[in-house]
Design an enzyme around this catalytic site. Structure first.
Site, PDB file in Angstrom:
ATOM      1  N   GLU A  73     -17.032  64.906  14.471  1.00  0.00           N
ATOM      2  CA  GLU A  73     -16.407  65.938  15.301  1.00  0.00           C
ATOM      3  C   GLU A  73     -16.623  67.335  14.714  1.00  0.00           C
ATOM      4  O   GLU A  73     -16.763  68.305  15.448  1.00  0.00           O
ATOM      5  CB  GLU A  73     -14.909  65.628  15.452  1.00  0.00           C
ATOM      6  CG  GLU A  73     -14.679  64.425  16.356  1.00  0.00           C
ATOM      7  CD  GLU A  73     -13.412  63.652  16.050  1.00  0.00           C
ATOM      8  OE1 GLU A  73     -13.287  63.133  14.913  1.00  0.00           O
ATOM      9  OE2 GLU A  73     -12.544  63.565  16.921  1.00  0.00           O
TER      10      GLU A  73
ATOM     11  N   ASN B 119      -9.851  72.557  11.206  1.00  0.00           N
ATOM     12  CA  ASN B 119      -8.977  71.625  11.928  1.00  0.00           C
ATOM     13  C   ASN B 119      -7.589  71.780  11.303  1.00  0.00           C
ATOM     14  O   ASN B 119      -7.304  71.210  10.257  1.00  0.00           O
ATOM     15  CB  ASN B 119      -9.521  70.200  11.771  1.00  0.00           C
ATOM     16  CG  ASN B 119      -8.718  69.177  12.552  1.00  0.00           C
ATOM     17  OD1 ASN B 119      -7.663  69.491  13.121  1.00  0.00           O
ATOM     18  ND2 ASN B 119      -9.200  67.949  12.572  1.00  0.00           N
TER      19      ASN B 119
ATOM     20  N   ASN C 193     -17.031  50.458  10.892  1.00  0.00           N
ATOM     21  CA  ASN C 193     -16.996  49.655   9.658  1.00  0.00           C
ATOM     22  C   ASN C 193     -16.394  48.259   9.771  1.00  0.00           C
ATOM     23  O   ASN C 193     -16.711  47.399   8.949  1.00  0.00           O
ATOM     24  CB  ASN C 193     -16.183  50.397   8.589  1.00  0.00           C
ATOM     25  CG  ASN C 193     -16.753  51.764   8.296  1.00  0.00           C
ATOM     26  OD1 ASN C 193     -17.874  51.878   7.827  1.00  0.00           O
ATOM     27  ND2 ASN C 193     -16.002  52.814   8.603  1.00  0.00           N
TER      28      ASN C 193
ATOM     29  N   LYS D 206      -8.180  71.112   7.485  1.00  0.00           N
ATOM     30  CA  LYS D 206      -9.481  70.598   7.054  1.00  0.00           C
ATOM     31  C   LYS D 206     -10.520  71.648   7.404  1.00  0.00           C
ATOM     32  O   LYS D 206     -10.434  72.274   8.465  1.00  0.00           O
ATOM     33  CB  LYS D 206      -9.829  69.308   7.801  1.00  0.00           C
ATOM     34  CG  LYS D 206      -8.967  68.135   7.416  1.00  0.00           C
ATOM     35  CD  LYS D 206      -9.481  66.871   8.122  1.00  0.00           C
ATOM     36  CE  LYS D 206      -8.427  65.808   8.056  1.00  0.00           C
ATOM     37  NZ  LYS D 206      -8.273  65.034   9.266  1.00  0.00           N
TER      38      LYS D 206
ATOM     39  N   MET E  46      -6.347  49.543   8.944  1.00  0.00           N
ATOM     40  CA  MET E  46      -6.979  48.275   9.331  1.00  0.00           C
ATOM     41  C   MET E  46      -7.456  47.478   8.120  1.00  0.00           C
ATOM     42  O   MET E  46      -7.361  46.245   8.102  1.00  0.00           O
ATOM     43  CB  MET E  46      -8.146  48.571  10.288  1.00  0.00           C
ATOM     44  CG  MET E  46      -8.765  47.368  10.900  1.00  0.00           C
ATOM     45  SD  MET E  46      -7.580  46.336  11.843  1.00  0.00           S
ATOM     46  CE  MET E  46      -7.607  47.079  13.462  1.00  0.00           C
ATOM     47  N   ARG E  47      -7.946  48.168   7.081  1.00  0.00           N
ATOM     48  CA  ARG E  47      -8.426  47.433   5.890  1.00  0.00           C
ATOM     49  C   ARG E  47      -7.286  46.650   5.249  1.00  0.00           C
ATOM     50  O   ARG E  47      -7.459  45.503   4.845  1.00  0.00           O
ATOM     51  CB  ARG E  47      -9.005  48.412   4.852  1.00  0.00           C
ATOM     52  CG  ARG E  47     -10.419  48.794   5.137  1.00  0.00           C
ATOM     53  CD  ARG E  47     -10.828  49.972   4.315  1.00  0.00           C
ATOM     54  NE  ARG E  47     -10.014  51.151   4.666  1.00  0.00           N
ATOM     55  CZ  ARG E  47     -10.366  52.385   4.455  1.00  0.00           C
ATOM     56  NH1 ARG E  47     -11.484  52.657   3.832  1.00  0.00           N
ATOM     57  NH2 ARG E  47      -9.617  53.389   4.816  1.00  0.00           N
TER      58      ARG E  47
ATOM     59  N   ARG F  39       0.672  54.951  16.505  1.00  0.00           N
ATOM     60  CA  ARG F  39       1.116  55.253  17.880  1.00  0.00           C
ATOM     61  C   ARG F  39       1.061  54.001  18.743  1.00  0.00           C
ATOM     62  O   ARG F  39       0.202  53.147  18.557  1.00  0.00           O
ATOM     63  CB  ARG F  39       0.214  56.328  18.499  1.00  0.00           C
ATOM     64  CG  ARG F  39       0.479  57.702  17.948  1.00  0.00           C
ATOM     65  CD  ARG F  39      -0.515  58.716  18.457  1.00  0.00           C
ATOM     66  NE  ARG F  39      -1.475  59.089  17.436  1.00  0.00           N
ATOM     67  CZ  ARG F  39      -2.659  59.652  17.677  1.00  0.00           C
ATOM     68  NH1 ARG F  39      -3.037  59.901  18.900  1.00  0.00           N
ATOM     69  NH2 ARG F  39      -3.453  59.966  16.678  1.00  0.00           N
TER      70      ARG F  39
ATOM     71  N   GLY G 220     -10.399  54.746  15.502  1.00  0.00           N
ATOM     72  CA  GLY G 220     -10.048  55.215  14.155  1.00  0.00           C
ATOM     73  C   GLY G 220      -8.546  55.084  14.001  1.00  0.00           C
ATOM     74  O   GLY G 220      -7.944  54.165  14.568  1.00  0.00           O
ATOM     75  N   ASN G 221      -7.945  55.993  13.252  1.00  0.00           N
ATOM     76  CA  ASN G 221      -6.488  56.026  13.195  1.00  0.00           C
ATOM     77  C   ASN G 221      -5.912  56.291  14.574  1.00  0.00           C
ATOM     78  O   ASN G 221      -4.927  55.698  14.989  1.00  0.00           O
ATOM     79  CB  ASN G 221      -6.040  57.120  12.238  1.00  0.00           C
ATOM     80  CG  ASN G 221      -5.367  56.529  11.048  1.00  0.00           C
ATOM     81  OD1 ASN G 221      -4.640  55.533  11.164  1.00  0.00           O
ATOM     82  ND2 ASN G 221      -5.603  57.125   9.897  1.00  0.00           N
TER      83      ASN G 221
ATOM     84  N   ARG H 165     -10.844  73.272  15.982  1.00  0.00           N
ATOM     85  CA  ARG H 165     -10.445  72.145  16.817  1.00  0.00           C
ATOM     86  C   ARG H 165      -9.097  72.497  17.430  1.00  0.00           C
ATOM     87  O   ARG H 165      -8.108  72.691  16.723  1.00  0.00           O
ATOM     88  CB  ARG H 165     -10.321  70.891  15.964  1.00  0.00           C
ATOM     89  CG  ARG H 165      -9.992  69.703  16.806  1.00  0.00           C
ATOM     90  CD  ARG H 165      -9.985  68.448  15.989  1.00  0.00           C
ATOM     91  NE  ARG H 165      -9.867  67.312  16.885  1.00  0.00           N
ATOM     92  CZ  ARG H 165     -10.036  66.071  16.509  1.00  0.00           C
ATOM     93  NH1 ARG H 165     -10.344  65.803  15.257  1.00  0.00           N
ATOM     94  NH2 ARG H 165      -9.907  65.105  17.374  1.00  0.00           N
TER      95      ARG H 165
ATOM     96  N   GLY I 176     -14.458  51.307  14.375  1.00  0.00           N
ATOM     97  CA  GLY I 176     -15.671  51.002  15.147  1.00  0.00           C
ATOM     98  C   GLY I 176     -16.924  50.988  14.286  1.00  0.00           C
ATOM     99  O   GLY I 176     -17.832  50.181  14.504  1.00  0.00           O
TER     100      GLY I 176
ATOM    101  N   HIS J 242      -9.930  63.067  22.235  1.00  0.00           N
ATOM    102  CA  HIS J 242     -11.130  62.652  21.474  1.00  0.00           C
ATOM    103  C   HIS J 242     -12.421  63.154  22.121  1.00  0.00           C
ATOM    104  O   HIS J 242     -13.502  62.602  21.904  1.00  0.00           O
ATOM    105  CB  HIS J 242     -11.220  61.115  21.341  1.00  0.00           C
ATOM    106  CG  HIS J 242     -10.213  60.528  20.402  1.00  0.00           C
ATOM    107  ND1 HIS J 242      -9.510  59.378  20.688  1.00  0.00           N
ATOM    108  CD2 HIS J 242      -9.791  60.924  19.192  1.00  0.00           C
ATOM    109  CE1 HIS J 242      -8.699  59.091  19.686  1.00  0.00           C
ATOM    110  NE2 HIS J 242      -8.844  60.028  18.759  1.00  0.00           N
TER     111      HIS J 242
END
Ligand code: ADP
Length: 402
Positions: A379, A9, A332, A16, A284-285, A241, A210-211, A93, A330, A181
Site C-alpha cells: 500500500e 500512515n 504466507n 508509519k 494467525m500464526r 474485528r 491480513g489483520n 493514507r 494470504g 483496503h
C-alpha cells in the site's frame, strides 16, 4: 538533487512512514520507519534499504509526543541520514474520501475542510490521518500533500452494491457501503495488469487477508463489490474485528446488557474476530500453533466466511477468471489458503496443493478454469505512485491504469 516522496500512515498512536526516490523513471524505496507510542512516550525506529537501523526514544523533555513532533522527527532523521534528495510530495493514507473522492487529491485548505467533514464516518481513523496531514504541512511546507483514500477504488460501485436496505434518506446522508483496503486492491490490480494482462481484463476477486480482511470483486479493472461496508467492521472476521454481524446483536447488547456505544465499539473493533473467538490471539500464526479447540474454531470460522463471500462475489461477477490472495495471511498462511480454496473444483478453482505449500506465485493447477495467484501487496508504494503521478513525475514500476 533527486526528488523524494514520503508516505505517511498516521493513526491514533503511531505514524508509519516510508521514503522513496524517483530517479530515471524508477520509484525506489530508501527507508521505512515507525513512530510508536504517540500520546505517551514515543519511540522512533527506522530502517534504510541498505540495512542500517535506527531506534531511539523521542524527545525525552516532553511527557507526550504528538503527530507534529513525530513528523518533525522524521524530517530531522531524513536530514541527518542525508537521503540525498528533496521531499517534493507527501502521500497520506486517508481512510475516508466519503462519497465524493474516487481518486487521490492534492490537499489545500478547502479540501482539508471537506476531509474533516468525513470524520464522523471513521472517527477512529480519519481525525488522526488528518493530524498527520497537518503535521506534514508544517514539517514539509514546500512539498505537495496528497491524500490517498482507502475508499476511492470502490467509488464506482453500482448503486445496489453501495446501499443498505434503509430509507433512501440515509443513503443520501452518506450511510453507504464504502468498502476499504482500496489502495491494496488498486496496487494488486496494477501488478496483475502488468504481469497477467488477459486475466486482469476479466472477472477477478482479490482477497486481502491480513489483520484487517476483506474481499473485492473487480470486473474489467473496476471494483464492483466489496465485503466491507459503512465501516471497516463488516464482512470477514478479522484479527480483532467481528465482521458480518446481525444488527439485532447490537440492539441486544444495548437493551439487555446495557452496553453503551463506547463499550460496543470496543467489543466489536478490539475484542472480537480471531482474538475474541479464540481467546488465544488475533495473530494467525499463534492460532495455527495453538492446541486449543477455540483457536481451531476461530480459523475454521475465518475460512468458512471467506469461502462463503467468495461464492457471493462470484455470483455478483457472473463467473471468475482469477482469484488473488494477498496480505499477511494470504501471502504466507499456506494451510489457511488450502482450506479456503480446496473442494472448489465444481466452482472452477483447482488448487495445486504442492504449489500452494511452496508459496508459489500461481497456486492453481495448469488448466484450472480459475487461476489462483499469490501477489504481495504494497500500500505504501501505491501511495507513493499516486503522489508521483499527481505531481506529474514518471515512475513505471506500478504502471498506471489507462
Ligand atoms: P496488517 O493488516 O496489520 O497489515 P498483515 O497483512 O501483516 O497485517 O497480516 C498480519 C496477519 O498475517 C497476522 O494474522 C499474521 O499471523 C499473519 N501471518 C503472517 N505471516 C504468517 C505465516 N507465515 N503464517 C500464518 N500467518 C501469517
Amino acid at each position: 538533487m533527486a526528488n523524494l516522496i514520503l508516505t505517511i500512515n498516521a493513526g491514533s498512536s503511531s505514524v508509519k512512514f516510508s521514503a522513496y526516490r524517483i530517479a530515471e523513471g524508477q520509484l525506489t524505496q530508501l527507508a521505512l520507519g515507525l513512530i510508536d507510542g504517540i500520546g505517551a512516550k514515543a519511540t522512533f525506529s527506522a530502517k534504510k534499504s541498505d540495512g542500517a537501523k535506527t531506534q531511539f526514544v523521542l524527545d525525552q523533555s516532553h511527557a507526550t509526543v504528538d503527530h507534529k513532533m513525530a513528523l518533525t522527527a522524521v524530517l530531522d532523521w531524513l536530514e541527518k541520514e542525508k537521503l540525498d534528495g528533496e521531499v517534493v510530495g507527501v502521500g497520506h493514507r486517508v481512510v475516508h474520501g466519503g462519497p465524493v473522492y474516487a481518486e487521490p487529491v492534492l490537499v489545500d485548505p478547502e479540501i482539508f475542510r471537506r476531509l474533516e467533514a468525513f470524520s464522523p464516518l471513521a472517527p477512529l481513523h480519519q481525525p488522526y490521518n488528518l493530524a498527520g496531514v497537518e503535521a506534514a504541512i508544517e514539517a514539509f511546507p514546500k512539498a505537495a500533500q496528497v491524500a490517498c483514500f482507502d475508499t476511492a477504488f470502490h467509488r464506482k460501485h453500482p448503486f445496489i452494491a453501495d446501499t443498505f436496505a434503509l430509507p433512501r434518506q440515509y443513503y443520501d446522508e452518506g450511510v453507504r457501503r464504502y468498502g476499504f483496503h482500496g489502495l491494496s486492491y488498486e496496487f494488486i490490480h496494477r501488478i496483475l495488469r502488468h504481469e497477467e494482462p488477459v486475466l486482469a481484463r476479466g472477472k477477478v476477486i482479490v482477497a486481502h487477508l491480513g489483520n484487517g480482511a476483506s474481499l473485492c470483486a473487480i470486473n474489467a479493472g473496476k471494483s464492483v463489490a466489496s465485503t466491507m461496508g459503512f465501516t471497516a467492521l463488516d464482512g470477514l472476521p478479522m484479527g480483532t474485528r467481528c465482521g458480518q454481524l446481525d444488527p439485532g446483536v447490537v440492539l441486544y447488547l444495548m437493551a439487555e446488557k446495557k452496553m453503551n456505544a463506547e463499550q460496543i465499539t470496543d467489543l466489536l473493533y478490539k475484542n472480537s474476530g480471531l482474538k475474541g473467538m479464540s481467546g488465544v490471539s488475533n495473530d494467525m500464526r499463534e492460532l495455527e500453533a495453538s492446541t486449543e479447540q477455540s483457536a481451531r474454531d476461530a480459523i475454521d470460522y475465518f475460512v468458512s466466511r471467506v469461502r462463503r463471500e467468495i461464492g457471493g462475489l462470484c455470483a455478483v461477477l457472473g463467473g471468475l477468471d482469477c482469484i488473488v490472495l494477498t496480505g499477511g495471511i494470504g501471502e504466507n498462511a499456506a494451510r489457511v489458503r488450502q482450506a479456503i480454496l480446496e473442494n472448489m473444483e465444481w466452482f472452477g478453482i483447482q488448487i495445486d496443493a504442492e504449489a500452494n505449500a511452496r508459496n508459489e506465485r500461481i497456486i492453481s493447477e495448469k488448466g484450472s478454469p480459475t487461476v489462483a495467484l499469490i501477489l504481495k501487496t504494497d500500500e505504501e508504494r501505491m501511495i507513493a505512485a499516486h503522489t508521483a503521478e499527481l505531481l506529474g513525475l514518471k515512475q513505471p514500476l506500478v504502471p498506471a491504469i489507462s
